[in-house]
Design an enzyme around this catalytic site. Structure first.
Site, PDB file in Angstrom:
ATOM      1  N   THR A   1      -4.875  58.394   5.020  1.00 35.29           N
ATOM      2  CA  THR A   1      -5.468  59.587   5.463  1.00 35.29           C
ATOM      3  C   THR A   1      -4.910  60.822   4.547  1.00 35.29           C
ATOM      4  OG1 THR A   1      -3.573  59.817   6.866  1.00 35.29           O
ATOM      5  CG2 THR A   1      -5.966  58.889   7.754  1.00 35.29           C
ATOM      6  N   CYS A   2      -4.096  60.684   3.617  1.00 38.91           N
ATOM      7  CA  CYS A   2      -3.406  61.469   2.718  1.00 38.91           C
ATOM      8  C   CYS A   2      -4.551  61.974   1.514  1.00 38.91           C
ATOM      9  CB  CYS A   2      -2.034  60.980   2.140  1.00 38.91           C
ATOM     10  SG  CYS A   2      -1.398  62.190   0.953  1.00 38.91           S
TER      11      CYS A   2
END
Length: 107
Positions: free
Chosen positions: A8-9
């Site tokens: 999710t980065c």
């Protein structure tokens, strides 16, 4: 080359896409799904020291005072997402994704 990060980065996604566009063989390692073992944590901390921990993150800010005072290895082991991302293992170790790292790894 191994890119350690979380799925999710946004910075990890950007780095992964740039490396793939450049035709570089890269393996993405989601440290949430496949936690780092003690040897990997030790290698990262040996290379980057305290810089391996993102002290600006909400994860770090939520740590107890005891954990904030702990060694970086203990912090990363307790909560892997506190690690500054991405960490890239190639010909050498890289921390973060900036213009210099991108130019070096995509050349």
């Amino acid at each position: 080359m191994i890119l350690y990060g979380i799925s999710t980065c946004d910075t990890c996604k950007k780095a992964l896409k740039a490396l793939e566009r450049a035709g570089k063989p890269v393996t993405f390692r989601d440290i949430r799904a496949q936690p780092l073992d003690e040897a990997e944590i030790a290698a990262i901390v040996a290379e980057f020291g305290d810089k391996a921990v993102n002290r600006q993150s909400t994860t770090y800010r939520s740590f107890s005072d005891f954990l904030k005072a702990s060694e970086p290895e203990a912090q990363i082991k307790a909560q892997p997402t506190v690690m500054k991302r991405p960490v890239i293992q190639a010909d050498r170790w890289y921390l973060g994704w900036d213009a210099e790292t991108e130019a070096t790894l995509t050349a």
